[in-house]
Design an enzyme around this catalytic site. Sequence first.
Site: not given
Length: 298
Positions: A130, A168, A211, A231, A237, A246, A258, A265, A268
Amino acid sequence: MASQKTQEIPVIWIQGAACTGCSVSVLNSVSPTIKNVLVDEVIPGKHVNLRFQATVMAGAGDLVIEALEETWQTKKGGYVLVVEGAIPTRGDAASYCSLGEDKQGKPVSFASRVESLGRDALAVIALGTCAAFGGIPAAKPNPSQCVSVMQLFQSKGVSTPLINIPGCPPHPDWFVGTVASVLIGGLPKAGDLDELNRPKAFYGQLIHENCPRRAYYDEQKFAKKLSDPGCLYELGCKGPVTHADCATRTWNNGVNWCVQCGGLCIGCASEGFPDLVSPMYEKTPDEVLPNIGQKVVQ
Ligand code: FSX
Ligand code: SF4
Ligand code: SF4
Protein backbone atom coordinates in the site's frame (compact mmCIF):
# COMPACT_ATOMS: atom_id res chain seq x y z
CA MET A 1 20.50 -2.52 26.42
CA ALA A 2 21.75 0.74 24.98
CA SER A 3 24.92 2.13 26.60
CA GLN A 4 26.00 5.77 26.84
CA LYS A 5 28.11 5.42 23.70
CA THR A 6 25.19 4.06 21.73
CA GLN A 7 24.05 6.07 18.74
CA GLU A 8 20.29 6.56 18.91
CA ILE A 9 18.42 6.41 15.61
CA PRO A 10 14.96 7.96 16.08
CA VAL A 11 12.22 6.27 14.07
CA ILE A 12 8.72 7.62 13.45
CA TRP A 13 6.34 4.96 12.10
CA ILE A 14 2.97 6.21 10.84
CA GLN A 15 0.01 4.28 9.44
CA GLY A 16 -2.51 5.48 6.86
CA ALA A 17 -4.93 3.59 4.61
CA ALA A 18 -3.93 0.07 5.61
CA CYS A 19 -5.00 -3.03 7.50
CA THR A 20 -2.07 -3.02 10.01
CA GLY A 21 -0.94 -6.35 8.58
CA CYS A 22 2.48 -4.83 7.88
CA SER A 23 2.97 -4.01 11.57
CA VAL A 24 1.72 -7.44 12.60
CA SER A 25 4.04 -9.19 10.14
CA VAL A 26 7.10 -7.24 11.25
CA LEU A 27 6.22 -7.79 14.94
CA ASN A 28 6.53 -11.52 14.14
CA SER A 29 10.20 -11.19 13.26
CA VAL A 30 12.01 -14.24 14.63
CA SER A 31 15.69 -13.61 14.09
CA PRO A 32 16.25 -11.02 15.38
CA THR A 33 13.10 -10.86 17.46
CA ILE A 34 11.21 -7.60 17.44
CA LYS A 35 12.33 -7.15 21.07
CA ASN A 36 15.95 -7.35 19.90
CA VAL A 37 15.22 -4.74 17.26
CA LEU A 38 13.38 -2.31 19.53
CA VAL A 39 15.04 -2.78 22.92
CA ASP A 40 18.56 -4.09 22.27
CA GLU A 41 21.35 -2.86 20.04
CA VAL A 42 20.42 -4.75 16.89
CA ILE A 43 23.72 -3.51 15.46
CA PRO A 44 26.48 -2.98 18.07
CA GLY A 45 26.65 0.70 18.99
CA LYS A 46 23.38 1.59 17.28
CA HIS A 47 19.93 1.59 18.81
CA VAL A 48 16.58 2.09 17.12
CA ASN A 49 14.65 4.61 19.20
CA LEU A 50 11.04 4.05 18.12
CA ARG A 51 9.40 7.37 18.95
CA PHE A 52 5.94 6.73 17.48
CA GLN A 53 4.15 3.52 16.44
CA ALA A 54 0.40 3.41 17.01
CA THR A 55 0.08 -0.39 17.24
CA VAL A 56 2.65 -0.95 19.99
CA MET A 57 2.99 2.31 21.92
CA ALA A 58 1.32 2.52 25.31
CA GLY A 59 0.44 6.20 25.12
CA ALA A 60 -2.34 7.89 23.20
CA GLY A 61 -3.83 11.28 22.38
CA ASP A 62 -2.01 14.63 22.61
CA LEU A 63 0.93 13.09 24.47
CA VAL A 64 2.02 10.88 21.57
CA ILE A 65 1.35 13.54 18.94
CA GLU A 66 3.61 15.85 20.96
CA ALA A 67 6.32 13.14 20.96
CA LEU A 68 5.95 12.80 17.19
CA GLU A 69 6.16 16.55 16.60
CA GLU A 70 9.03 17.00 19.05
CA THR A 71 11.03 14.32 17.20
CA TRP A 72 10.21 15.98 13.88
CA GLN A 73 11.31 19.43 15.08
CA THR A 74 14.42 18.46 17.04
CA LYS A 75 15.84 15.65 14.87
CA LYS A 76 15.46 17.14 11.41
CA GLY A 77 17.53 15.19 8.91
CA GLY A 78 18.32 12.58 11.57
CA TYR A 79 15.24 10.38 11.93
CA VAL A 80 13.93 7.56 9.77
CA LEU A 81 10.27 7.75 8.73
CA VAL A 82 8.42 4.48 8.19
CA VAL A 83 5.14 4.85 6.29
CA GLU A 84 2.65 1.99 6.34
CA GLY A 85 -0.43 2.23 4.16
CA ALA A 86 -1.49 4.29 1.18
CA ILE A 87 -2.23 8.01 1.32
CA PRO A 88 -5.74 9.39 0.59
CA THR A 89 -5.53 12.67 -1.30
CA ARG A 90 -9.14 13.38 -2.29
CA GLY A 91 -10.57 16.79 -1.44
CA ASP A 92 -9.99 17.64 2.18
CA ALA A 93 -7.75 14.60 2.61
CA ALA A 94 -8.16 14.74 6.41
CA SER A 95 -11.75 13.52 6.01
CA TYR A 96 -10.40 10.21 4.73
CA CYS A 97 -7.35 9.80 6.93
CA SER A 98 -5.86 12.06 9.60
CA LEU A 99 -3.16 11.84 12.22
CA GLY A 100 -3.60 14.08 15.26
CA GLU A 101 -4.74 17.68 15.28
CA ASP A 102 -3.09 21.06 14.85
CA LYS A 103 -3.00 23.74 17.57
CA GLN A 104 -6.50 24.90 16.56
CA GLY A 105 -7.90 21.40 16.98
CA LYS A 106 -8.22 20.78 13.22
CA PRO A 107 -7.39 17.25 12.05
CA VAL A 108 -4.06 17.02 10.20
CA SER A 109 -4.35 14.92 7.05
CA PHE A 110 -2.18 11.84 6.71
CA ALA A 111 -1.04 13.23 3.35
CA SER A 112 0.36 16.39 4.93
CA ARG A 113 2.05 14.34 7.68
CA VAL A 114 3.78 12.13 5.11
CA GLU A 115 4.85 15.19 3.14
CA SER A 116 6.18 17.24 6.08
CA LEU A 117 7.72 14.36 8.04
CA GLY A 118 9.08 12.87 4.81
CA ARG A 119 10.69 16.12 3.68
CA ASP A 120 12.72 16.42 6.89
CA ALA A 121 13.64 12.74 7.35
CA LEU A 122 17.06 11.17 6.85
CA ALA A 123 15.34 8.44 4.86
CA VAL A 124 11.85 7.09 4.31
CA ILE A 125 10.83 3.44 4.23
CA ALA A 126 7.52 2.73 2.49
CA LEU A 127 6.52 -0.50 4.20
CA GLY A 128 4.05 -2.77 2.44
CA THR A 129 2.50 -2.72 -1.00
CA CYS A 130 0.00 0.00 0.00
CA ALA A 131 2.73 2.48 0.94
CA ALA A 132 5.09 1.39 -1.85
CA PHE A 133 2.63 1.23 -4.76
CA GLY A 134 -0.88 2.12 -3.53
CA GLY A 135 -1.99 -1.47 -3.08
CA ILE A 136 -5.54 -2.41 -2.09
CA PRO A 137 -6.65 1.10 -0.95
CA ALA A 138 -5.67 2.48 -4.39
CA ALA A 139 -7.41 -0.32 -6.30
CA LYS A 140 -10.16 0.68 -8.74
CA PRO A 141 -12.32 2.67 -8.27
CA ASN A 142 -10.08 4.23 -5.60
CA PRO A 143 -12.75 6.51 -4.11
CA SER A 144 -10.38 8.28 -1.71
CA GLN A 145 -7.75 8.82 -4.44
CA CYS A 146 -5.07 6.94 -2.58
CA VAL A 147 -1.49 7.28 -3.78
CA SER A 148 1.82 5.70 -2.81
CA VAL A 149 4.60 7.51 -0.95
CA MET A 150 6.57 7.64 -4.22
CA GLN A 151 3.66 9.31 -6.04
CA LEU A 152 3.08 11.81 -3.23
CA PHE A 153 6.78 12.71 -3.09
CA GLN A 154 6.88 13.19 -6.86
CA SER A 155 3.84 15.48 -6.80
CA LYS A 156 5.16 17.53 -3.86
CA GLY A 157 8.82 17.69 -4.92
CA VAL A 158 10.13 15.73 -1.92
CA SER A 159 13.54 14.22 -2.71
CA THR A 160 14.35 12.40 0.56
CA PRO A 161 15.88 8.93 -0.08
CA LEU A 162 13.02 6.42 -0.33
CA ILE A 163 13.19 2.63 0.05
CA ASN A 164 10.15 0.57 -0.97
CA ILE A 165 9.48 -2.70 0.88
CA PRO A 166 6.36 -4.08 -0.84
CA GLY A 167 4.41 -7.18 0.15
CA CYS A 168 0.85 -7.45 1.44
CA PRO A 169 2.10 -7.96 4.04
CA PRO A 170 5.88 -7.68 3.69
CA HIS A 171 8.11 -10.42 5.11
CA PRO A 172 9.64 -9.32 8.44
CA ASP A 173 13.15 -10.07 7.10
CA TRP A 174 12.65 -7.61 4.24
CA PHE A 175 12.07 -4.80 6.74
CA VAL A 176 14.47 -5.82 9.50
CA GLY A 177 17.19 -6.68 6.95
CA THR A 178 16.79 -3.30 5.26
CA VAL A 179 16.93 -1.42 8.58
CA ALA A 180 20.01 -3.42 9.63
CA SER A 181 21.77 -2.71 6.34
CA VAL A 182 21.09 1.03 6.70
CA LEU A 183 22.43 0.96 10.28
CA ILE A 184 25.57 -0.92 9.21
CA GLY A 185 26.35 0.67 5.87
CA GLY A 186 24.29 3.85 5.68
CA LEU A 187 21.79 4.70 2.97
CA PRO A 188 21.58 2.39 -0.06
CA LYS A 189 24.32 2.93 -2.63
CA ALA A 190 23.85 3.09 -6.39
CA GLY A 191 22.85 -0.36 -7.57
CA ASP A 192 21.45 -1.53 -4.20
CA LEU A 193 17.90 -0.62 -5.24
CA ASP A 194 16.04 -1.44 -8.44
CA GLU A 195 14.12 1.04 -10.62
CA LEU A 196 11.18 0.86 -8.19
CA ASN A 197 13.39 1.62 -5.15
CA ARG A 198 13.21 -1.98 -3.87
CA PRO A 199 16.32 -3.56 -2.29
CA LYS A 200 17.67 -5.99 -4.90
CA ALA A 201 18.80 -8.27 -2.06
CA PHE A 202 15.15 -9.21 -1.47
CA TYR A 203 13.37 -8.35 -4.72
CA GLY A 204 16.07 -9.03 -7.30
CA GLN A 205 14.50 -12.18 -8.72
CA LEU A 206 11.09 -13.48 -9.69
CA ILE A 207 9.29 -16.01 -7.49
CA HIS A 208 9.19 -18.21 -10.62
CA GLU A 209 12.99 -18.30 -10.90
CA ASN A 210 13.42 -20.16 -7.61
CA CYS A 211 10.12 -22.00 -7.25
CA PRO A 212 10.37 -25.67 -6.21
CA ARG A 213 7.60 -26.40 -8.75
CA ARG A 214 9.62 -24.88 -11.58
CA ALA A 215 10.55 -28.29 -13.02
CA TYR A 216 6.84 -29.00 -13.49
CA TYR A 217 6.48 -25.72 -15.37
CA ASP A 218 9.40 -26.54 -17.65
CA GLU A 219 7.84 -29.96 -18.33
CA GLN A 220 4.43 -28.32 -18.84
CA LYS A 221 2.93 -30.40 -16.05
CA PHE A 222 0.19 -28.16 -14.70
CA ALA A 223 -1.99 -28.72 -11.64
CA LYS A 224 -5.71 -28.93 -12.41
CA LYS A 225 -6.71 -27.97 -8.86
CA LEU A 226 -4.90 -26.34 -5.94
CA SER A 227 -4.11 -29.51 -4.02
CA ASP A 228 -2.54 -31.23 -7.04
CA PRO A 229 1.18 -31.61 -7.58
CA GLY A 230 2.36 -29.69 -10.62
CA CYS A 231 2.93 -26.06 -11.53
CA LEU A 232 0.12 -23.72 -10.48
CA TYR A 233 0.47 -21.42 -13.49
CA GLU A 234 -2.78 -22.44 -15.19
CA LEU A 235 -4.66 -21.89 -11.92
CA GLY A 236 -3.45 -18.30 -11.81
CA CYS A 237 -0.03 -18.28 -10.10
CA LYS A 238 1.57 -14.82 -10.40
CA GLY A 239 5.07 -16.07 -9.56
CA PRO A 240 6.19 -15.38 -13.15
CA VAL A 241 5.50 -11.65 -12.78
CA THR A 242 6.30 -11.07 -9.10
CA HIS A 243 9.71 -10.05 -7.75
CA ALA A 244 10.36 -11.38 -4.22
CA ASP A 245 12.39 -14.13 -2.56
CA CYS A 246 9.51 -16.03 -0.86
CA ALA A 247 10.52 -19.30 -2.58
CA THR A 248 13.94 -19.38 -0.93
CA ARG A 249 13.33 -17.36 2.25
CA THR A 250 9.92 -18.97 2.99
CA TRP A 251 7.55 -17.56 5.61
CA ASN A 252 6.69 -18.03 9.30
CA ASN A 253 10.26 -18.82 10.31
CA GLY A 254 10.72 -21.30 7.49
CA VAL A 255 7.49 -23.23 8.07
CA ASN A 256 5.92 -22.72 4.66
CA TRP A 257 5.05 -20.27 1.92
CA CYS A 258 2.21 -19.74 -0.55
CA VAL A 259 3.18 -22.15 -3.34
CA GLN A 260 4.66 -24.79 -1.02
CA CYS A 261 1.41 -25.05 0.94
CA GLY A 262 -0.55 -25.75 -2.25
CA GLY A 263 -1.82 -22.23 -2.80
CA LEU A 264 -0.43 -19.97 -5.48
CA CYS A 265 1.38 -16.66 -5.55
CA ILE A 266 -1.24 -13.90 -5.88
CA GLY A 267 1.48 -11.32 -6.58
CA CYS A 268 1.06 -9.48 -3.29
CA ALA A 269 4.49 -7.86 -3.58
CA SER A 270 3.96 -6.86 -7.19
CA GLU A 271 3.67 -3.23 -8.24
CA GLY A 272 0.41 -4.13 -9.97
CA PHE A 273 -1.27 -5.64 -6.91
CA PRO A 274 -4.21 -6.07 -6.82
CA ASP A 275 -5.64 -4.67 -10.10
CA LEU A 276 -2.99 -5.87 -12.55
CA VAL A 277 -2.73 -9.36 -11.03
CA SER A 278 -6.50 -9.90 -11.04
CA PRO A 279 -8.33 -12.16 -11.47
CA MET A 280 -5.97 -13.86 -9.04
CA TYR A 281 -7.26 -17.37 -9.65
CA GLU A 282 -7.21 -17.18 -13.44
CA LYS A 283 -4.29 -17.89 -15.71
CA THR A 284 -2.02 -14.93 -16.40
CA PRO A 285 -2.15 -13.96 -20.09
CA ASP A 286 0.54 -15.68 -22.12
CA GLU A 287 2.18 -12.46 -23.30
CA VAL A 288 3.82 -12.04 -19.88
CA LEU A 289 5.19 -15.60 -19.75
CA PRO A 290 8.82 -15.12 -18.83
CA ASN A 291 12.05 -16.86 -19.40
CA ILE A 292 14.26 -16.75 -16.33
CA GLY A 293 14.41 -13.15 -15.15
CA GLN A 294 12.80 -11.51 -18.16
CA LYS A 295 9.49 -11.07 -19.86
CA VAL A 296 9.02 -12.48 -23.34
CA VAL A 297 6.52 -10.76 -25.61
CA GLN A 298 5.14 -13.34 -28.00
FE1 FSX B 1 -1.35 -2.75 2.99
FE2 FSX B 1 -0.17 -2.85 5.59
FE3 FSX B 1 -1.48 -5.22 2.78
FE4 FSX B 1 -2.32 -4.75 5.04
O1 FSX B 1 -0.85 -2.12 7.03
S1 FSX B 1 0.35 -3.97 2.35
S2 FSX B 1 -3.35 -3.93 3.17
S3 FSX B 1 -1.21 -6.59 4.54
O2 FSX B 1 -0.91 -4.35 6.07
O3 FSX B 1 -0.59 -1.64 4.30
FE1 SF4 C 1 6.07 -21.98 -9.28
FE2 SF4 C 1 4.01 -20.45 -9.95
FE3 SF4 C 1 6.19 -20.50 -11.50
FE4 SF4 C 1 4.56 -22.61 -11.40
S1 SF4 C 1 4.06 -20.54 -12.21
S2 SF4 C 1 6.81 -22.64 -11.30
S3 SF4 C 1 3.89 -22.60 -9.27
S4 SF4 C 1 6.06 -19.73 -9.41
FE1 SF4 D 1 3.08 -12.56 -1.75
FE2 SF4 D 1 3.57 -14.24 -3.78
FE3 SF4 D 1 5.31 -14.05 -1.76
FE4 SF4 D 1 2.93 -15.24 -1.39
S1 SF4 D 1 4.59 -15.94 -2.74
S2 SF4 D 1 3.92 -13.73 -0.01
S3 SF4 D 1 1.58 -13.96 -2.73
S4 SF4 D 1 4.78 -12.41 -3.24
